[in-house]
Design an enzyme around this catalytic site. Structure first.
Site, short mmCIF file in Angstrom:
data_model
loop_
_atom_site.label_atom_id
_atom_site.label_comp_id
_atom_site.label_asym_id
_atom_site.label_seq_id
_atom_site.Cartn_x
_atom_site.Cartn_y
_atom_site.Cartn_z
N ASN A 245 -5.09 13.29 19.79
CA ASN A 245 -5.55 12.11 19.05
C ASN A 245 -4.64 11.72 17.89
O ASN A 245 -4.58 10.55 17.52
CB ASN A 245 -6.97 12.40 18.52
CG ASN A 245 -7.40 11.40 17.47
OD1 ASN A 245 -7.82 10.28 17.79
ND2 ASN A 245 -7.28 11.77 16.20
N TYR B 23 4.93 1.33 18.08
CA TYR B 23 3.62 1.96 18.31
C TYR B 23 3.18 1.74 19.76
O TYR B 23 2.78 2.69 20.45
CB TYR B 23 2.61 1.34 17.35
CG TYR B 23 1.18 1.79 17.55
CD1 TYR B 23 0.76 3.03 17.10
CD2 TYR B 23 0.25 0.96 18.18
CE1 TYR B 23 -0.56 3.44 17.26
CE2 TYR B 23 -1.07 1.36 18.35
CZ TYR B 23 -1.47 2.60 17.89
OH TYR B 23 -2.77 3.00 18.07
N LYS C 57 2.28 4.39 22.91
CA LYS C 57 0.96 4.42 23.55
C LYS C 57 1.07 4.15 25.05
O LYS C 57 0.30 4.66 25.85
CB LYS C 57 0.03 3.42 22.85
CG LYS C 57 -0.30 3.82 21.42
CD LYS C 57 -1.06 5.14 21.39
CE LYS C 57 -1.31 5.68 20.02
NZ LYS C 57 -2.10 6.91 20.00
#
Ligand code: NAP
Length: 244
Positions: free
Chosen positions: A87, A152, A156
């Protein structure tokens, strides 16, 4: 077998809610933090006060040796890790043109290499047991493009590739690998965008609200559960309909 979860970045936000939910599901939990020591130790203490088992351990997930040491500490105190939730993550808005080497490398190191480090640390036991579960926290921005969050979004999207490929590689060993792709969730990460952007994100979410960290925790708990025992390589989008 005793259920032990390692949740990276669980001092705050989504990770914290995941750790709390997994305790309710009967897991002993290793609460990993990087900087927020007090928050992590308070969470672990609250879990213990409630009769659960928890240990707070500092490790920057980007640091392989620190992640190995954390995993060893968790295994000594709680037992071998049976569920890993990757996470821990960082985000920042800005033009792609302005992303310098330091920022680019840090995004990759925390959001992608961090997951690699944690997976490789917990895998030896899972492979021996021919059992285990890994859940990666991706993002809708890794499934759809994200202007001003290119680095980012790249990390992901890479987690989606990691999830699908590793699921195939580990399926014969009885280890399931899935991901949750959250939409816009009410945490420090979204609060940092400011109140106007927050309102815009609510407007763009068909269900008309931001998600809660608990919304994501429930999705993770489901993927980790026996109810999902035939699911591997899946990306579960939890976004209030944002990218439907
Ligand atoms: P957050 O509120 O900013 O919390 C981030 C957590 O990650 C903190 O516990 C932080 O720990 C930890 N962390 C950061 N860098 C770390 C490192 N190098 N090593 C270990 N832990 C580290 O973020 P969040 O919104 O809960 O996001 C959690 C995950 O969900 C991230 O992967 C994020 O990309 C993803 N996500 C969030 C949203 C959203 O809308 N919020 C949407 C999609 C995906 P310390 O405070 O101890 O440093």
């Amino acid at each position: 077998m005793k259920q032990v979860a390692l949740v990276t970045g669980s001092s705050r936000g989504i990770g914290r809610a995941i750790a709390a939910e997994l305790v309710r599901e009967g897991y002993a939990v290793c609460v990993n933090y990087c900087k927020s020591r007090q928050a992590a130790e308070e969470l672990a203490a609250a879990i213990r006060d409630g009769g659960g088992e928890a240990l707070a351990v500092q490790a920057d997930v980007a640091n392989r040796l620190a992640v190995e040491a954390m995993t060893a500490a968790a295994e000594r105190a709680l037992g071998p890790v049976t569920l890993l939730v990757n996470n821990a993550g960082i985000s920042r808005q800005g033009l792609f043109q302005d992303v310098d080497d330091t920022q680019w490398d840090r995004f990759l190191a925390v959001n992608l290499t961090g997951a690699r480090n944690a997976i490789q640390a917990v895998l030896p036991h899972m492979l021996r047991e021919k059992a285990g579960c890994i859940v990666n926290i991706s993002s809708i921005w890794g499934l759809r493009g994200a202007s001003c969050e290119v680095a980012y979004a790249c990390t992901k999207a890479a987690l989606v590739g990691l999830t699908r490929s590793l699921a195939l590689e580990l399926a014969p060993s009885g280890i399931r690998v899935n991901a949750v792709a959250p939409g816009c969730i009410e945490t420090d990460m979204v609060r940092a965008l400011g109140p106007e952007t927050r309102e815009l994100l609510i407007d763009q979410t068909p269900l008309g609200r931001l998600g809660t960290p608990e919304d994501i925790a429930h999705a993770v708990a489901f993927l980790a559960s026996e109810k999902a025992s035939f699911l591997t390589g899946q990306i579960l989008t939890a976004d209030g309909g944002f990218i439907v």
